[in-house]
Design a protein around this motif. Sequence first.
Motif, PDB file in Angstrom:
ATOM      1  N   ILE A 113       0.987  -1.366   0.076  1.00 30.04           N
ATOM      2  CA  ILE A 113       0.037   0.015   0.211  1.00 30.04           C
ATOM      3  C   ILE A 113       0.858   1.093   0.045  1.00 30.04           C
ATOM      4  CG2 ILE A 113      -0.350   0.210   2.475  1.00 30.04           C
ATOM      5  CD1 ILE A 113      -3.551   0.939   2.002  1.00 30.04           C
ATOM      6  N   LEU A 114       2.132   1.063   0.334  1.00 33.32           N
ATOM      7  CA  LEU A 114       2.867   2.409   0.756  1.00 33.32           C
ATOM      8  C   LEU A 114       3.957   2.451  -0.626  1.00 33.32           C
ATOM      9  CD1 LEU A 114       4.065   2.169   4.241  1.00 33.32           C
ATOM     10  CD2 LEU A 114       2.453   3.601   3.473  1.00 33.32           C
ATOM     11  N   LEU A 115       4.446   1.377  -1.416  1.00 29.15           N
ATOM     12  CA  LEU A 115       4.862   1.541  -2.495  1.00 29.15           C
ATOM     13  C   LEU A 115       4.334   1.555  -3.731  1.00 29.15           C
ATOM     14  CD1 LEU A 115       7.874  -0.657  -1.606  1.00 29.15           C
ATOM     15  CD2 LEU A 115       7.862   1.734  -1.325  1.00 29.15           C
ATOM     16  N   THR A 116       3.188   1.401  -3.874  1.00 28.52           N
ATOM     17  CA  THR A 116       2.167   1.259  -5.030  1.00 28.52           C
ATOM     18  C   THR A 116       2.207   2.745  -5.640  1.00 28.52           C
ATOM     19  OG1 THR A 116       1.081  -0.849  -4.478  1.00 28.52           O
ATOM     20  CG2 THR A 116       0.352   0.706  -6.543  1.00 28.52           C
ATOM     21  N   PRO A 117       1.909   3.717  -4.915  1.00 30.03           N
ATOM     22  CA  PRO A 117       1.722   5.039  -5.291  1.00 30.03           C
ATOM     23  C   PRO A 117       3.246   5.782  -5.545  1.00 30.03           C
ATOM     24  CG  PRO A 117       0.835   5.046  -3.125  1.00 30.03           C
ATOM     25  CD  PRO A 117       1.318   3.720  -3.210  1.00 30.03           C
ATOM     26  N   LEU A 118       4.299   5.300  -5.182  1.00 35.36           N
ATOM     27  CA  LEU A 118       5.562   5.470  -5.587  1.00 35.36           C
ATOM     28  C   LEU A 118       5.888   4.969  -6.878  1.00 35.36           C
ATOM     29  CD1 LEU A 118       8.194   7.181  -4.826  1.00 35.36           C
ATOM     30  CD2 LEU A 118       9.027   5.107  -3.882  1.00 35.36           C
ATOM     31  N   LEU A 119       5.586   3.558  -7.200  1.00 32.40           N
ATOM     32  CA  LEU A 119       5.694   2.836  -8.407  1.00 32.40           C
ATOM     33  C   LEU A 119       4.942   3.683  -9.609  1.00 32.40           C
ATOM     34  CD1 LEU A 119       5.785  -0.749  -7.337  1.00 32.40           C
ATOM     35  CD2 LEU A 119       7.716   0.636  -7.954  1.00 32.40           C
ATOM     36  N   THR A 120       3.620   4.122  -9.394  1.00 29.31           N
ATOM     37  CA  THR A 120       2.960   4.583 -10.093  1.00 29.31           C
ATOM     38  C   THR A 120       3.689   6.150 -10.609  1.00 29.31           C
ATOM     39  OG1 THR A 120       0.996   3.660  -9.206  1.00 29.31           O
ATOM     40  CG2 THR A 120       0.538   5.706 -10.516  1.00 29.31           C
ATOM     41  N   PHE A 121       4.027   6.762  -9.588  1.00 29.94           N
ATOM     42  CA  PHE A 121       4.658   8.125  -9.956  1.00 29.94           C
ATOM     43  C   PHE A 121       5.825   7.722 -11.003  1.00 29.94           C
ATOM     44  CE2 PHE A 121       8.616  10.492  -8.833  1.00 29.94           C
ATOM     45  CZ  PHE A 121       7.916  11.815  -9.350  1.00 29.94           C
ATOM     46  N   PHE A 122       6.720   6.496 -10.771  1.00 30.44           N
ATOM     47  CA  PHE A 122       7.819   6.529 -11.772  1.00 30.44           C
ATOM     48  C   PHE A 122       7.165   6.120 -13.151  1.00 30.44           C
ATOM     49  CE2 PHE A 122      10.395   6.020  -7.997  1.00 30.44           C
ATOM     50  CZ  PHE A 122      11.619   6.878  -8.280  1.00 30.44           C
ATOM     51  N   CYS A 123       6.224   5.158 -13.233  1.00 28.07           N
ATOM     52  CA  CYS A 123       5.507   5.026 -14.426  1.00 28.07           C
ATOM     53  C   CYS A 123       5.026   6.163 -15.008  1.00 28.07           C
ATOM     54  CB  CYS A 123       4.193   3.875 -14.120  1.00 28.07           C
ATOM     55  SG  CYS A 123       3.291   3.388 -15.506  1.00 28.07           S
ATOM     56  N   ASP A 124       4.351   7.029 -14.400  1.00 26.44           N
ATOM     57  CA  ASP A 124       3.918   8.302 -14.818  1.00 26.44           C
ATOM     58  C   ASP A 124       4.926   9.267 -15.615  1.00 26.44           C
ATOM     59  OD1 ASP A 124       1.399   7.802 -14.069  1.00 26.44           O
ATOM     60  OD2 ASP A 124       1.291   8.891 -12.357  1.00 26.44           O
ATOM     61  N   VAL A 125       6.149   9.277 -14.778  1.00 25.82           N
ATOM     62  CA  VAL A 125       7.239  10.274 -15.254  1.00 25.82           C
ATOM     63  C   VAL A 125       7.911   9.563 -16.500  1.00 25.82           C
ATOM     64  CG1 VAL A 125       9.561  10.835 -14.639  1.00 25.82           C
ATOM     65  CG2 VAL A 125       7.601  11.098 -12.853  1.00 25.82           C
ATOM     66  N   CYS A 126       8.098   8.330 -16.380  1.00 24.86           N
ATOM     67  CA  CYS A 126       8.709   7.454 -17.717  1.00 24.86           C
ATOM     68  C   CYS A 126       7.866   7.763 -18.758  1.00 24.86           C
ATOM     69  CB  CYS A 126       9.069   6.210 -17.223  1.00 24.86           C
ATOM     70  SG  CYS A 126      10.347   5.849 -16.168  1.00 24.86           S
ATOM     71  N   GLY A 127       6.533   7.446 -18.665  1.00 25.71           N
ATOM     72  CA  GLY A 127       5.622   7.638 -19.999  1.00 25.71           C
ATOM     73  C   GLY A 127       5.562   9.186 -20.362  1.00 25.71           C
ATOM     74  N   SER A 128       5.324  10.188 -19.318  1.00 27.28           N
ATOM     75  CA  SER A 128       5.562  11.437 -19.795  1.00 27.28           C
ATOM     76  C   SER A 128       6.733  11.824 -20.770  1.00 27.28           C
ATOM     77  CB  SER A 128       5.357  12.470 -18.663  1.00 27.28           C
ATOM     78  OG  SER A 128       4.076  12.211 -18.270  1.00 27.28           O
ATOM     79  N   MET A 129       8.013  11.347 -20.003  1.00 30.05           N
ATOM     80  CA  MET A 129       9.065  11.586 -20.824  1.00 30.05           C
ATOM     81  C   MET A 129       9.342  11.110 -22.121  1.00 30.05           C
ATOM     82  SD  MET A 129      10.630  13.946 -19.044  1.00 30.05           S
ATOM     83  CE  MET A 129      12.303  13.904 -20.012  1.00 30.05           C
ATOM     84  N   ALA A 130       8.614   9.936 -22.408  1.00 33.47           N
ATOM     85  CA  ALA A 130       8.675   9.052 -23.676  1.00 33.47           C
ATOM     86  C   ALA A 130       7.828   9.743 -24.712  1.00 33.47           C
ATOM     87  CB  ALA A 130       8.212   7.683 -23.553  1.00 33.47           C
ATOM     88  N   GLY A 131       6.471  10.506 -24.066  1.00 29.40           N
ATOM     89  CA  GLY A 131       5.796  11.407 -24.826  1.00 29.40           C
ATOM     90  C   GLY A 131       6.585  12.617 -25.233  1.00 29.40           C
ATOM     91  N   TRP A 132       7.158  13.031 -24.388  1.00 30.83           N
ATOM     92  CA  TRP A 132       7.958  14.377 -24.829  1.00 30.83           C
ATOM     93  C   TRP A 132       9.064  13.964 -26.068  1.00 30.83           C
ATOM     94  CZ3 TRP A 132      13.146  14.850 -24.478  1.00 30.83           C
ATOM     95  CH2 TRP A 132      13.862  16.128 -24.768  1.00 30.83           C
ATOM     96  N   PHE A 133       9.811  12.662 -25.737  1.00 30.60           N
ATOM     97  CA  PHE A 133      10.732  12.640 -26.770  1.00 30.60           C
ATOM     98  C   PHE A 133      10.070  12.469 -28.218  1.00 30.60           C
ATOM     99  CE2 PHE A 133      12.704   9.065 -29.380  1.00 30.60           C
ATOM    100  CZ  PHE A 133      14.052   9.494 -29.383  1.00 30.60           C
ATOM    101  N   ILE A 134       8.811  11.769 -28.330  1.00 34.32           N
ATOM    102  CA  ILE A 134       8.184  11.471 -29.519  1.00 34.32           C
ATOM    103  C   ILE A 134       7.724  12.804 -30.075  1.00 34.32           C
ATOM    104  CG2 ILE A 134       6.148  10.701 -30.788  1.00 34.32           C
ATOM    105  CD1 ILE A 134       8.132   8.335 -30.174  1.00 34.32           C
ATOM    106  N   ALA A 135       7.294  13.766 -29.407  1.00 28.95           N
ATOM    107  CA  ALA A 135       6.766  15.104 -29.617  1.00 28.95           C
ATOM    108  C   ALA A 135       7.757  15.937 -30.155  1.00 28.95           C
ATOM    109  CB  ALA A 135       5.853  15.627 -28.554  1.00 28.95           C
ATOM    110  N   VAL A 136       8.814  15.984 -29.236  1.00 30.72           N
ATOM    111  CA  VAL A 136       9.729  17.362 -29.528  1.00 30.72           C
ATOM    112  C   VAL A 136      10.930  16.857 -30.189  1.00 30.72           C
ATOM    113  CG1 VAL A 136      11.376  18.666 -28.310  1.00 30.72           C
ATOM    114  CG2 VAL A 136       9.325  18.319 -27.267  1.00 30.72           C
ATOM    115  N   VAL A 137      11.592  15.585 -29.752  1.00 31.48           N
ATOM    116  CA  VAL A 137      12.771  15.231 -30.625  1.00 31.48           C
ATOM    117  C   VAL A 137      12.411  14.607 -31.990  1.00 31.48           C
ATOM    118  CG1 VAL A 137      14.397  13.473 -30.624  1.00 31.48           C
ATOM    119  CG2 VAL A 137      13.792  14.464 -28.456  1.00 31.48           C
ATOM    120  N   LEU A 138      11.484  13.860 -32.272  1.00 33.31           N
ATOM    121  CA  LEU A 138      10.924  13.097 -33.545  1.00 33.31           C
ATOM    122  C   LEU A 138       9.811  13.938 -34.463  1.00 33.31           C
ATOM    123  CD1 LEU A 138      10.485   9.528 -32.361  1.00 33.31           C
ATOM    124  CD2 LEU A 138      12.715  10.614 -33.416  1.00 33.31           C
ATOM    125  N   LYS A 139       9.047  14.598 -33.673  1.00 33.27           N
ATOM    126  CA  LYS A 139       8.130  15.358 -34.464  1.00 33.27           C
ATOM    127  C   LYS A 139       8.149  16.930 -34.568  1.00 33.27           C
ATOM    128  CE  LYS A 139       5.654  11.730 -35.257  1.00 33.27           C
ATOM    129  NZ  LYS A 139       5.449  10.976 -36.433  1.00 33.27           N
TER     130      LYS A 139
END
Length: 270
Positions: A152-178
């Motif tokens: 119950i304590l670590l699932t929010p932290l794991l979710t945070f890392f998932c969100d950050v990695c996904g957002s950075m991946a979206g930035w890579f596609i939008a800014v670097v590739l597009k």
Amino acid sequence: MLFKAIGGKTIHSMTAFGRFALFTWQMIRWLVPGLFQWRTWVRTMPIFYEVGNRTLPVIMITGTFVGLVLAIQSYDQLRAAGFEQHMGVLVSLSLVQELGPVLAGVMLAGRVGGALTAELGTMRVTEQISALRVMGSDPIRQLVVPRFLACILLTPLLTFFCDVCGSMAGWFIAVVLKGIPSNPYWYHVADAVQTWDVGVGFVKSIVFGGGIGMIACYKGFHCRTGAEGVGRACTESFVASFIMILVTDFFLGTFLSGLYRGIYGFKSLV
């Protein structure tokens, strides 16, 4: 025969639900005072490593590729409407509110839920749980409470890392590739993603983590004897956790969306 089979399944399901509710109540009875006892956290620390550190690489890889897929699939539609600079809003909101908690929950159920079920199931088969009872120690207090706390304590932290990695991946596609400018990309993301959105993902991740921890521990405590029983308990634990995540996500999402509309009104993405 049909009514007999349906009745038997119904009685079996209700009995199992009652045992699970009693199991949950016993855990809560030990959890509340255990939060203020140092030895509870001493037992929980080793499980933090199992739940968090060993799951983090899988979460980050999954979040990254989900962000890449969201960005690739949404770019053409948004560009056709002239909203390509808002692509980060779609990617980030999808991850923060929905996909991030669900992905973290599913990965936790597959990676950690099965491991917890196998560990406790093996302890049950080898009568280590019975030995704790013979020595006068409650196995729920010793074994379940630390694992529930870790989930119950670590699932929010794991979710945070998932969100950050996904957002950075979206930035890579939008800014670097597009070729979308970086400053407008992040401006629209910061303007659209509110504290409420982060709170929704936080609440969902806590509920998912607690449910996964309880289901895994319950299946481990009540598995059948032998290696086959432990293996079946692991499978049932993952299936039940996965269904719990989907069902709970629907009801939580419906409730929180209605609550937001009642407090703030309609929210526009652009």
